[in-house]
Design a protein around this motif. Structure first.
Motif, PDB file in Angstrom:
ATOM      1  N   GLN A 178       0.922  -1.270   0.039  1.00 30.19           N
ATOM      2  CA  GLN A 178       0.053  -0.217   0.145  1.00 30.19           C
ATOM      3  C   GLN A 178       0.760   1.191  -0.327  1.00 30.19           C
ATOM      4  O   GLN A 178       0.634   2.452  -0.421  1.00 30.19           O
ATOM      5  CB  GLN A 178      -0.954   0.031   1.459  1.00 30.19           C
ATOM      6  N   ILE A 179       2.127   1.139   0.421  1.00 27.67           N
ATOM      7  CA  ILE A 179       2.994   2.232   0.696  1.00 27.67           C
ATOM      8  C   ILE A 179       4.359   1.689   0.173  1.00 27.67           C
ATOM      9  O   ILE A 179       4.691   0.569   0.897  1.00 27.67           O
ATOM     10  CB  ILE A 179       3.106   3.069   1.974  1.00 27.67           C
ATOM     11  N   VAL A 180       5.255   2.350  -0.753  1.00 28.77           N
ATOM     12  CA  VAL A 180       6.492   2.010  -1.044  1.00 28.77           C
ATOM     13  C   VAL A 180       7.234   3.027  -1.021  1.00 28.77           C
ATOM     14  O   VAL A 180       7.066   4.113  -1.375  1.00 28.77           O
ATOM     15  CB  VAL A 180       6.247   1.192  -2.592  1.00 28.77           C
ATOM     16  N   GLY A 181       8.436   3.004  -0.086  1.00 32.03           N
ATOM     17  CA  GLY A 181       9.367   3.880   0.050  1.00 32.03           C
ATOM     18  C   GLY A 181      10.464   3.722  -0.750  1.00 32.03           C
ATOM     19  O   GLY A 181      11.041   2.710  -0.868  1.00 32.03           O
ATOM     20  N   LEU A 182      11.057   4.752  -1.282  1.00 33.13           N
ATOM     21  CA  LEU A 182      12.256   4.905  -2.121  1.00 33.13           C
ATOM     22  C   LEU A 182      13.436   5.550  -1.443  1.00 33.13           C
ATOM     23  O   LEU A 182      13.450   6.700  -1.272  1.00 33.13           O
ATOM     24  CB  LEU A 182      11.863   5.301  -3.577  1.00 33.13           C
ATOM     25  N   CYS A 183      14.326   4.783  -1.050  1.00 36.63           N
ATOM     26  CA  CYS A 183      15.598   5.559  -0.486  1.00 36.63           C
ATOM     27  C   CYS A 183      16.887   5.139  -1.416  1.00 36.63           C
ATOM     28  O   CYS A 183      17.634   4.393  -0.972  1.00 36.63           O
ATOM     29  CB  CYS A 183      15.716   4.943   0.944  1.00 36.63           C
ATOM     30  N   VAL A 184      16.833   5.647  -2.629  1.00 33.62           N
ATOM     31  CA  VAL A 184      17.988   5.387  -3.778  1.00 33.62           C
ATOM     32  C   VAL A 184      18.975   6.699  -3.584  1.00 33.62           C
ATOM     33  O   VAL A 184      18.238   7.739  -3.137  1.00 33.62           O
ATOM     34  CB  VAL A 184      17.393   4.953  -4.930  1.00 33.62           C
ATOM     35  N   ARG A 185      19.758   6.646  -4.390  1.00 35.94           N
ATOM     36  CA  ARG A 185      20.892   7.819  -4.293  1.00 35.94           C
ATOM     37  C   ARG A 185      20.300   9.172  -4.908  1.00 35.94           C
ATOM     38  O   ARG A 185      20.532  10.105  -4.331  1.00 35.94           O
ATOM     39  CB  ARG A 185      22.049   7.430  -5.223  1.00 35.94           C
ATOM     40  N   GLY A 186      19.662   8.981  -6.171  1.00 35.34           N
ATOM     41  CA  GLY A 186      18.987  10.586  -6.648  1.00 35.34           C
ATOM     42  C   GLY A 186      18.235   9.998  -7.608  1.00 35.34           C
ATOM     43  O   GLY A 186      17.478   9.277  -7.994  1.00 35.34           O
ATOM     44  N   ASP A 187      17.937  11.280  -8.626  1.00 38.91           N
ATOM     45  CA  ASP A 187      16.830  11.370  -9.460  1.00 38.91           C
ATOM     46  C   ASP A 187      17.005  10.297 -10.617  1.00 38.91           C
ATOM     47  O   ASP A 187      15.992   9.739 -11.006  1.00 38.91           O
ATOM     48  CB  ASP A 187      17.078  12.642 -10.038  1.00 38.91           C
ATOM     49  N   ASP A 188      18.175   9.936 -10.965  1.00 37.88           N
ATOM     50  CA  ASP A 188      18.265   9.051 -12.005  1.00 37.88           C
ATOM     51  C   ASP A 188      17.941   7.513 -11.674  1.00 37.88           C
ATOM     52  O   ASP A 188      17.222   6.682 -12.310  1.00 37.88           O
ATOM     53  CB  ASP A 188      19.742   8.793 -12.536  1.00 37.88           C
ATOM     54  N   ASP A 189      18.116   7.120 -10.190  1.00 43.79           N
ATOM     55  CA  ASP A 189      17.815   5.960  -9.510  1.00 43.79           C
ATOM     56  C   ASP A 189      16.104   5.875  -9.642  1.00 43.79           C
ATOM     57  O   ASP A 189      15.638   4.568  -9.908  1.00 43.79           O
ATOM     58  CB  ASP A 189      18.423   5.687  -8.368  1.00 43.79           C
TER      59      ASP A 189
END
Length: 291
Positions: A64-75
């Motif tokens: 229901q909720i997905v968090g994105l903790c990646v390096r930056g915009d491109d990722d």
């Protein structure tokens, strides 16, 4: 809607401890956490703690909720191109924890809307230690209804979850926070240089600065670690160890300055900090500053 399943993508320096802390809190409420990263070892570590490991993005379909903790915009772009929006059910929320540009947040928000899901910015501050200790501050740009849904998932594992305004506002506050942080790093770096060149003990800078509230724990940790590394490292070693952090600092300051230009705002001090941030991190072992 009762929250039953969350997803988390990106198990790096901050993402892994953040996911671990979130997992511990969610388990107490019988909420499932699914994790995904191209680093299978990091995924396995979270699985050992009780998370469900995902082989690909399709395994996040029931989140229901997905968090994105990646390096930056491109990722983030790469994840969207790989089909993240396509696998999620209607009304799911994607929360971007990375420090990215406001322009891209608004673009992704519209792309998500076209897929009947929601994307909002929810950047974090507090670093890896804050992620581990559950003391992160999260800045959420969303309408009130979506904010309440996000806060339901994250407030149990963060010190503060702050509603900053509409979509795109969270990252503005994160950029503002990082501007202050890097200006502080530059200030203590030069203060220590002045005292050391005078033949005096830099530890006294910390003592005096802490007494009058000028030196924060974060500033002291940064400069102490940098001095320790610089004392025993070659230029190449410093670039290897500190280079990734320099890159993030340069990225974040560039994002802030681009936004300032769009707003016809001149941030003269931040421009100076940006010019010298590489030397601030690498000390006198640094290569020539990049403009």
């Amino acid at each position: 809607m009762t929250l039953t399943t969350m997803g988390f993508v990106g198990l790096g320096n901050i993402g892994k401890p953040m996911a671990s802390t979130l997992l511990a809190a969610l388990k107490q409420q019988s909420i499932v956490l699914k994790v995904y990263d191209i680093n299978h070892t990091a995924v396995a570590e979270l699985v050992e703690q009780g998370a469900i490991g995902c082989r690909d993005l399709a395994d996040l379909a029931d989140c229901q909720i997905v968090g994105l903790c990646v390096r930056g915009d491109d990722d983030v772009d790469d994840l969207i191109t790989a089909g993240l929006f396509d696998v999620l059910a209607a009304d799911a929320i994607v929360a971007v924890h990375s420090t990215v540009t406001r322009d891209n947040v608004l673009r992704w928000h519209q792309q998500a809307k076209d897929c009947d899901i929601h994307l909002l910015d929810a950047p974090i501050t507090g670093g890896a230690q804050g992620a581990k200790n559950g003391t992160l501050c999260m800045m959420v740009g969303a309408d009130q209804a979506l904010f309440r849904r996000v806060a339901e998932g994250y407030s149990i594992s963060a010190k503060q979850v702050i509603h900053t305004g509409d979509v795109g506002s969270g990252v503005v506050f994160k950029l503002a926070n990082n501007m202050m942080t890097y200006a502080q790093f530059a200030a203590i770096s030069e203060a220590v240089a002045l005292v050391t060149a005078s033949g005096l003990n830099p530890e006294t800078v910390y003592q005096i600065g802490e007494a009058n509230g000028v030196v924060s724990a974060q500033m002291k940790t940064f400069i102490s670690n940098r001095e320790m590394l610089a004392a025993g490292c070659s230029s190449e070693d410093m670039n290897t160890l500190m280079g990734p952090f320099v890159g993030l600092a340069e990225k974040d300051l560039d994002h802030a300055l681009v936004l300032a230009d769009q707003l016809s705002l001149s941030l003269d001090t931040s421009k100076i900090v940006r010019r010298h941030i590489r030397t601030t991190f690498l000390k006198n072992t640094a290569s020539q500053d990049r403009g």
